[in-house]
Write a protein that holds these residues in place. Structure first.
Motif, PDB file in Angstrom:
ATOM      1  N   THR A 198       0.807  -1.227   0.000  1.00  0.00           N
ATOM      2  CA  THR A 198       0.000   0.000   0.000  1.00  0.00           C
ATOM      3  C   THR A 198       0.836   1.270   0.000  1.00  0.00           C
ATOM      4  O   THR A 198       0.298   2.355  -0.200  1.00  0.00           O
ATOM      5  CB  THR A 198      -0.921   0.023   1.237  1.00  0.00           C
ATOM      6  N   GLY A 240       1.273  -6.561  -3.249  1.00  0.00           N
ATOM      7  CA  GLY A 240       0.012  -6.014  -3.714  1.00  0.00           C
ATOM      8  C   GLY A 240      -0.894  -7.123  -4.223  1.00  0.00           C
ATOM      9  O   GLY A 240      -2.112  -7.109  -4.005  1.00  0.00           O
ATOM     10  N   ARG A 277       1.084   3.885   8.152  1.00  0.00           N
ATOM     11  CA  ARG A 277       0.037   4.248   7.197  1.00  0.00           C
ATOM     12  C   ARG A 277      -0.910   5.318   7.724  1.00  0.00           C
ATOM     13  O   ARG A 277      -1.548   6.020   6.945  1.00  0.00           O
ATOM     14  CB  ARG A 277      -0.780   3.013   6.801  1.00  0.00           C
TER      15      ARG A 277
END
Length: 267
Positions: free
Chosen positions: A144, A158, A250
């Motif tokens: 990501t 991914g 993230r």
């Protein structure tokens, strides 16, 4: 999760002889599961288990169809069934789309993606017999977040992320949950070997650790705890999920100078 929560369940961990895989296998066993480790190095040169008791070592190569099927079948038979599959085996690959050798791309995808496909295919007949069937795939922050000089590795992870959600949709009606864990760099022997190969290993380790919002690498045990949660009955309503274990990589931004923020408004 408490000790004994997984009592009566059986689990197979690929890449279970070291690092995150071994930490996961040990934690699953601590919580009551009977656990087998599928790994190229699961047995020593004399054919004896290279993993600590009570773990069962099964030698297998997830990049080979026949080896994977034979190893999963052996593990399930020795365990007396299979409730949990942890697809952890993986390899690292470096390179951009231009610099990365195509043979390297094929090698990384063969282990990181097709290895999971092979293992899941072999395990599904056993998982379908379980009342608590669960698959946990090992993904990565690289699925990501763009990482430099890592196109081959990031794209393989991914694919793992997409594979996880697709499998969750395909097998939900069979009572099989499929999730993945998405860690940032983890302090494992694998990462240490990469750091040690740098011109200045100490500076390289400090740089890798320092880019984490929490200032350090994740531990194998922290990732294992996330896997154990997703694998067990406590998460029976959770499927198709990617669980980050990344120190805030993230979701937390610490690089902004607080002096640039507006003063707190008066009420």
């Amino acid at each position: 999760m408490t000790n004994g929560e997984l009592h009566g369940l059986t689990a197979l961990v690929t890449g279970g002889a070291s690092g995150i895989g071994l930490a996961t296998a040990l934690m699953l066993a601590e919580r009551g599961a009977r656990v087998a480790c599928l790994d190229l190095n699961a047995l020593d040169a004399d054919g004896k288990p290279a993993v600590p008791e009570p773990l069962i070592g099964v030698r297998g190569d997830v990049s080979d169809d026949a080896s994977t099927l034979a190893a999963v079948t052996e593990a399930a038979e020795r365990l007396g069934g299979l409730d949990i599959l942890v697809n952890n085996a993986g390899v690292l690959g470096r390179g951009t789309v231009e610099s990365g050798d195509l043979d390297e791309w094929k090698r990384v995808f063969d282990v990181n993606v097709f290895g999971m496909v092979r293992t899941a295919r072999a395990a599904l007949p056993w998982l379908r017999r379980s009342a608590h069937a669960s698959v946990v795939n090992m993904c990565s922050l690289g699925a990501t977040v763009g990482l430099p000089n890592a196109a081959v590795y990031c794209s393989s992870k991914g694919a793992v992320l997409a594979l996880t959600t697709a499998m969750a949709a395909d097998h939900l009606h069979e009572g099989i949950r499929v999730n993945c864990v998405t860690p940032a760099p983890v302090d494992t022997p694998w990462v240490r070997r990469l750091v040690d190969a740098a011109p200045d290993p100490e500076a390289a380790f400090a740089a890798v650790s320092g880019r984490q919002p929490n200032g350090r690498l994740c531990t194998a045990e922290e990732v294992a705890a996330a896997i154990c949660y997703l694998a067990g009955p406590a998460s029976a309503s959770t499927t198709g999920v990617s669980l980050p274990v990344d120190g805030g990589s993230r979701g937390v931004l610490l690089s902004m100078d607080p002096r640039l923020l507006p003063a707190r408004a008066k009420v």
